[in-house]
Design an enzyme around this catalytic site. Structure first.
Site, PDB file in Angstrom:
ATOM      1  CG  ASP A  50     -57.093 -18.411  70.179  1.00 14.32           C
ATOM      2  OD1 ASP A  50     -57.807 -17.419  70.422  1.00 14.32           O
ATOM      3  OD2 ASP A  50     -57.338 -19.544  70.627  1.00 14.32           O
ATOM      4  N   GLY A  51     -54.185 -17.125  66.799  1.00 10.91           N
ATOM      5  CA  GLY A  51     -52.887 -16.816  66.209  1.00 10.91           C
ATOM      6  C   GLY A  51     -52.728 -15.331  65.932  1.00 10.91           C
ATOM      7  NE  ARG A  55     -50.488 -13.714  62.632  1.00 12.13           N
ATOM      8  CZ  ARG A  55     -51.290 -14.778  62.544  1.00 12.13           C
ATOM      9  NH1 ARG A  55     -50.826 -15.995  62.835  1.00 12.13           N
ATOM     10  NH2 ARG A  55     -52.551 -14.634  62.186  1.00 12.13           N
ATOM     11  CG  ASN A 124     -51.089 -19.351  74.144  1.00 14.08           C
ATOM     12  OD1 ASN A 124     -51.691 -18.664  74.961  1.00 14.08           O
ATOM     13  ND2 ASN A 124     -51.621 -19.722  73.002  1.00 14.08           N
ATOM     14  CD  GLU A 125     -48.164 -23.126  73.760  1.00  9.40           C
ATOM     15  OE1 GLU A 125     -47.769 -22.643  72.668  1.00  9.40           O
ATOM     16  OE2 GLU A 125     -49.350 -23.138  74.117  1.00  9.40           O
ATOM     17  CG  ASP A 153     -43.019 -38.572  72.718  1.00  5.92           C
ATOM     18  OD1 ASP A 153     -42.163 -39.469  72.878  1.00  5.92           O
ATOM     19  OD2 ASP A 153     -44.102 -38.756  72.135  1.00  5.92           O
ATOM     20  CB  THR A 164     -57.768 -23.032  77.216  1.00  2.00           C
ATOM     21  OG1 THR A 164     -57.353 -21.683  76.943  1.00  2.00           O
ATOM     22  CG2 THR A 164     -58.440 -23.087  78.580  1.00  2.00           C
ATOM     23  CG  ASN A 167     -51.638 -27.270  79.432  1.00  2.03           C
ATOM     24  OD1 ASN A 167     -50.685 -27.873  79.880  1.00  2.03           O
ATOM     25  ND2 ASN A 167     -52.733 -27.057  80.136  1.00  2.03           N
ATOM     26  CB  ALA A 188     -45.795 -39.001  75.044  1.00  2.70           C
TER      27      ALA A 188
END
Length: 264
Positions: A50-51, A55, A124-125, A153, A164, A167, A188
């Protein structure tokens, strides 16, 4: 029809060796594999995990005119749709244009500090935490309406395609990737007599902005795994904008099937 292709290869022996095989198979079928950074191509293929896919998209500045697909030589491979043993079938499908295109929304984030304002894109996020790992506190707004006074946190803003990824580690919801939604996922959260932030994620549609006014001045914001430090932060605003990337899907792709294979 797609003819010019560029490979984006993870720098490990397995991926490099397999990329040679893919290059040979593509050229044997009259596709042109682009090697020069200055030459145009229409399809980017990430070979790795996935990385590698992240990229590739970032390296091409989230270009909406390109098509993207991934061949998985890594482990989880949620973004990589083609398995190693499916490469011949994948090339056959490319030849006859036997695929569909999913339009995946891009996350746009504006960070306003006392001395500058910056815009970032992610697939992704983003993850927001205090720079010194102290409790992160922020007022969270959706379209100018107060959602909560958050304490925990950190807080994650995850896209549908990123639902997926990181998250899931914080019990966020799994969302079909083409929905183009944004998910506010607590990391958290503190739940006590004094603090009552939400403990479940909230999902909002594209073009709807999430705005954070942090109590913490100095923050680390992680964009698709890349940490950037910010000082004297006034506000953070994030949304799924109008810009989308085009991801190839094939008949063998199924989101429920992928969840079953990868997570169960």
């Amino acid at each position: 029809m797609i003819k010019n292709i560029r490979l984006f290869v993870n720098k490990n022996d397995k991926s490099i060796k397999f990329a040679r095989l893919v290059r040979n198979k593509l050229t044997a079928r009259d596709f042109k594999v682009i090697e020069d950074d200055n030459d145009d191509f229409s399809l980017g293929i990430a070979i790795g995990g996935d990385g590698s896919f992240l990229r590739m998209v970032r390296q091409n500045s989230f270009n909406s005119d390109l098509y993207y697909v991934g061949i998985n030589t890594g482990h989880l491979g949620f973004l990589q749709d083609v398995k190693i043993d499916e490469v011949d079938e994948f090339i056959d499908d490319l030849m006859v244009e036997n695929y569909k295109v999913d339009h995946i929304g891009i996350q746009e984030t504006d960070i306003v500090c006392k001395d500058k304002e910056s815009k970032y894109f992610s697939l992704n996020e983003i993850v927001i935490k205090d720079i010194n790992s102290k409790l992160f506190k922020a007022d969270v707004y959706i379209e100018d309406d107060l959602l909560e006074n958050y304490v925990g946190d950190g807080i994650m803003l995850a896209t549908s395609i990123g639902s997926t990824a990181h998250n899931l580690s914080y019990n966020g919801s799994i969302v079909y990737p083409s929905f183009s939604s944004l998910q506010i996922t607590p990391m958290a959260p503190i739940n006590s007599n004094r603090y009552r932030p939400l403990t479940k994620s909230v999902i909002i549609p594209e073009e709807v902005s999430v705005d954070l006014i942090p109590d913490n001045d100095d923050l680390v914001v992680t964009f698709d795994g890349e940490d950037i430090l910010f000082n004297d932060v006034d506000s953070i605003s994030s949304k799924i904008g109008k810009q989308k990337i085009k991801v190839l899907r094939f008949d063998r792709y199924g989101f429920a099937k992928k969840i079953n294979e990868k997570l169960l």
